[in-house]
Design an enzyme around this catalytic site. Sequence first.
Site, PDB file in Angstrom:
ATOM      1  N   CYS A  52       1.061  -1.049  -0.084  1.00 10.69           N
ATOM      2  CA  CYS A  52       0.668   0.405  -0.084  1.00 10.69           C
ATOM      3  C   CYS A  52       0.853   0.968   0.598  1.00 10.69           C
ATOM      4  O   CYS A  52       1.775   1.591   1.000  1.00 10.69           O
ATOM      5  CB  CYS A  52      -0.730   0.308   1.228  1.00 10.69           C
ATOM      6  SG  CYS A  52      -1.581   1.712   1.098  1.00 10.69           S
ATOM      7  N   CYS A  56       0.318   4.938   6.683  1.00 11.12           N
ATOM      8  CA  CYS A  56       0.160   5.101   7.991  1.00 11.12           C
ATOM      9  C   CYS A  56       1.399   4.070   9.043  1.00 11.12           C
ATOM     10  O   CYS A  56       1.657   3.136   8.722  1.00 11.12           O
ATOM     11  CB  CYS A  56      -1.203   3.961   8.140  1.00 11.12           C
ATOM     12  SG  CYS A  56      -2.171   4.430   6.854  1.00 11.12           S
ATOM     13  N   CYS A  59       0.926   0.662  10.431  1.00 14.01           N
ATOM     14  CA  CYS A  59       0.573  -0.859   9.371  1.00 14.01           C
ATOM     15  C   CYS A  59       1.839  -1.445   8.723  1.00 14.01           C
ATOM     16  O   CYS A  59       2.366  -0.938   8.090  1.00 14.01           O
ATOM     17  CB  CYS A  59      -1.237   0.124   8.494  1.00 14.01           C
ATOM     18  SG  CYS A  59      -1.153  -1.249   7.016  1.00 14.01           S
ATOM     19  N   CYS A  96     -16.297  -9.475   6.905  1.00 18.67           N
ATOM     20  CA  CYS A  96     -15.033  -8.020   6.984  1.00 18.67           C
ATOM     21  C   CYS A  96     -14.370  -7.870   5.917  1.00 18.67           C
ATOM     22  O   CYS A  96     -13.343  -9.235   6.092  1.00 18.67           O
ATOM     23  CB  CYS A  96     -14.793  -6.912   7.487  1.00 18.67           C
ATOM     24  SG  CYS A  96     -16.361  -7.144   9.023  1.00 18.67           S
ATOM     25  N   CYS A 127     -18.927  -6.438   4.753  1.00 17.29           N
ATOM     26  CA  CYS A 127     -18.996  -5.209   5.209  1.00 17.29           C
ATOM     27  C   CYS A 127     -17.026  -5.489   4.501  1.00 17.29           C
ATOM     28  O   CYS A 127     -16.760  -6.581   3.807  1.00 17.29           O
ATOM     29  CB  CYS A 127     -18.276  -5.145   6.794  1.00 17.29           C
ATOM     30  SG  CYS A 127     -17.592  -3.826   6.884  1.00 17.29           S
ATOM     31  N   CYS A 187     -19.143   1.999   9.394  1.00 17.13           N
ATOM     32  CA  CYS A 187     -18.120   1.082  10.433  1.00 17.13           C
ATOM     33  C   CYS A 187     -17.051   2.398   9.961  1.00 17.13           C
ATOM     34  O   CYS A 187     -16.409   2.394   9.420  1.00 17.13           O
ATOM     35  CB  CYS A 187     -17.648  -0.082   9.843  1.00 17.13           C
ATOM     36  SG  CYS A 187     -16.571  -0.956  11.413  1.00 17.13           S
ATOM     37  N   ARG A 263     -16.893  -2.309  18.531  1.00 21.42           N
ATOM     38  CA  ARG A 263     -16.427  -3.001  19.117  1.00 21.42           C
ATOM     39  C   ARG A 263     -15.233  -3.380  19.308  1.00 21.42           C
ATOM     40  O   ARG A 263     -14.211  -2.422  19.329  1.00 21.42           O
ATOM     41  CB  ARG A 263     -16.063  -3.321  17.415  1.00 21.42           C
ATOM     42  CG  ARG A 263     -15.411  -4.888  16.851  1.00 21.42           C
ATOM     43  CD  ARG A 263     -15.695  -5.241  15.383  1.00 21.42           C
ATOM     44  NE  ARG A 263     -17.102  -5.411  14.718  1.00 21.42           N
ATOM     45  CZ  ARG A 263     -17.448  -4.974  13.745  1.00 21.42           C
ATOM     46  NH1 ARG A 263     -16.230  -3.824  13.292  1.00 21.42           N
ATOM     47  NH2 ARG A 263     -18.678  -4.324  13.147  1.00 21.42           N
TER      48      ARG A 263
HETATM   49  N1  SAM Z   1      -6.599   0.344   3.418  1.00 25.75           N
HETATM   50  C1  SAM Z   1      -7.840   0.784   4.278  1.00 25.75           C
HETATM   51  C2  SAM Z   1      -7.787   1.623   5.133  1.00 25.75           C
HETATM   52  O1  SAM Z   1      -6.913   2.437   5.571  1.00 25.75           O
HETATM   53  O2  SAM Z   1      -8.978   2.379   5.359  1.00 25.75           O
HETATM   54  C3  SAM Z   1      -8.249  -0.474   5.151  1.00 25.75           C
HETATM   55  C4  SAM Z   1      -7.758  -0.947   5.143  1.00 25.75           C
HETATM   56  S1  SAM Z   1      -7.198  -1.167   7.308  1.00 25.75           S
HETATM   57  C5  SAM Z   1      -6.080  -1.799   7.686  1.00 25.75           C
HETATM   58  C6  SAM Z   1      -8.499  -0.472   8.396  1.00 25.75           C
HETATM   59  C7  SAM Z   1      -8.146   0.436   9.712  1.00 25.75           C
HETATM   60  O3  SAM Z   1      -7.278  -1.470  10.326  1.00 25.75           O
HETATM   61  C8  SAM Z   1      -6.584   1.120   9.960  1.00 25.75           C
HETATM   62  O4  SAM Z   1      -7.933   1.962   9.727  1.00 25.75           O
HETATM   63  C9  SAM Z   1      -7.082   1.034  11.210  1.00 25.75           C
HETATM   64  O5  SAM Z   1      -7.906   1.034  12.121  1.00 25.75           O
HETATM   65  C10 SAM Z   1      -7.046  -0.373  11.256  1.00 25.75           C
HETATM   66  N2  SAM Z   1      -5.160  -1.071  11.802  1.00 25.75           N
HETATM   67  C11 SAM Z   1      -4.354  -1.492  10.874  1.00 25.75           C
HETATM   68  N3  SAM Z   1      -3.328  -1.931  10.918  1.00 25.75           N
HETATM   69  C12 SAM Z   1      -3.101  -1.691  12.693  1.00 25.75           C
HETATM   70  C13 SAM Z   1      -2.927  -2.377  13.869  1.00 25.75           C
HETATM   71  N4  SAM Z   1      -1.545  -3.009  13.623  1.00 25.75           N
HETATM   72  N5  SAM Z   1      -3.295  -2.351  15.468  1.00 25.75           N
HETATM   73  C14 SAM Z   1      -4.713  -1.987  15.043  1.00 25.75           C
HETATM   74  N6  SAM Z   1      -5.017  -1.452  14.040  1.00 25.75           N
HETATM   75  C15 SAM Z   1      -4.441  -1.199  13.233  1.00 25.75           C
HETATM   76 FE1  SF4 Z   2      -2.056   0.702   3.174  1.00 23.03          FE
HETATM   77 FE2  SF4 Z   2      -2.097  -0.765   5.637  1.00 23.03          FE
HETATM   78 FE3  SF4 Z   2      -2.722   2.624   5.919  1.00 23.03          FE
HETATM   79 FE4  SF4 Z   2      -4.455   0.919   5.005  1.00 23.03          FE
HETATM   80  S1  SF4 Z   2      -4.134   0.781   7.115  1.00 23.03           S
HETATM   81  S2  SF4 Z   2      -3.962   3.056   3.964  1.00 23.03           S
HETATM   82  S3  SF4 Z   2      -3.702  -0.631   3.973  1.00 23.03           S
HETATM   83  S4  SF4 Z   2      -1.027   1.816   4.648  1.00 23.03           S
END
Ligand code: SAM
Ligand code: SF4
Length: 329
Positions: A52, A56, A59, A96, A127, A187, A263
């Site tokens: 991606c 973030c 992530c 989901c 979802c 959500c 949740r």
């Molecule tokens: N890429 C899309 C987005 O960011 O909207 C969808 C997938 S993203 C992985 C979904 C959510 O997972 C993120 O917004 C975050 O809140 C949560 N998330 C991701 N990595 C995480 C982590 N290491 N610990 C807790 N929550 C996490």
């Molecule tokens: Fe990409 Fe992870 Fe951010 Fe979702 S949370 S936009 S998968 S980097």
Amino acid sequence: MSRTNWIRAEIAELFDLPFTELVLRAAEVHRANHAPGEVQLCTLLSIKTGGCPEDCGYCSQSVHANTGLKAEKLMDVDAVLASAAEAKAAGSQRFCMGAAWREAKDRDMDAVCAMVAGVKAMGLETCMTLGMLTGNQARALKDAGLDYYNHNIDTSPEHYGDIITTRTFQERLDTLEEVRGAGMAVCCGGIVGMGETREDRVGFIHALATLPRHPESVPINALVPIKGTVLGDMWNGEKMIDDIEFVRTVAVARITMPQSMVRLSAGRESMSEPTQALCFLAGANSIFTGEKLLTTANAGGGVDAAMFAKLGLKPMEAEEPMRSLQAVT
Ligand code: SAM
Ligand code: SF4
Ligand code: DTB
């Protein structure tokens, strides 16, 4: 409709209440709006893993992270449906599907819509979380049978730029508006334990509770620290948030968004049973179950079944969230 005119000071006052008083108030709100012994079970599947472009800081799937995660292509529709069938057999109510995209691409819409239609036909709630959406994409997903779209604001508007620089808080709100415009349920939640202050947690709940309409589902994630991500390395395996402060956040979400499903999301793997029990007492009424979240391990089905038996909780029937959905459409 639940009130959406919360002011920050009121939310800060809730956080400041003596812990037992706060939990009692949250439990009362929970009982007035939901069946208190029932917890919704949701199963997650990563339909497109890794690679991606977003940055973030939490992530594992960001190209900016150094997690060694292999980027994969979008899964085949049949493989997704096979996984959904397993989730249904394991007692899940909602399936989901998450993709590691900055935004959905038009060229992928036929495939993701086929996934939605197939999962819906199995009698599961659907979802998806695919990143940013245009209005047309949101409408296509709705037409395919998508019930919920997950799009998290993650943290307070003030803290957002410390966690993610490749998109803005406002862009998150814009996508949420497209989702609402298309008639889907929302959500939306975020993550605690990212080094934010109490004031940021107040701002985070405030931003959710003052949306034009409360999200039907509010995932509260505890950061899963992943080696090779900015936040995972920064925290170096330490506990990022005190359990009591986590429960307080759940309780304040419950009080300010009485009708939403709150949740208890990522982070349960490293959370004790008593802490999870306190979250259920404070109004959490939904979890992700199954062995895996997106890329990390989750408290699996057997572990959850044992905890439910011990606590006398039972999986929720599909009725309640469908009611909240009907209110939207
Ligand atoms: N890429 C899309 C987005 O960011 O909207 C969808 C997938 S993203 C992985 C979904 C959510 O997972 C993120 O917004 C975050 O809140 C949560 N998330 C991701 N990595 C995480 C982590 N290491 N610990 C807790 N929550 C996490
Ligand atoms: Fe990409 Fe992870 Fe951010 Fe979702 S949370 S936009 S998968 S980097
Ligand atoms: C949400 O708020 N939490 C889920 C879901 N929405 C998509 C994701 C949690 C991911 C945890 C880290 C991982 O497994 O990569």
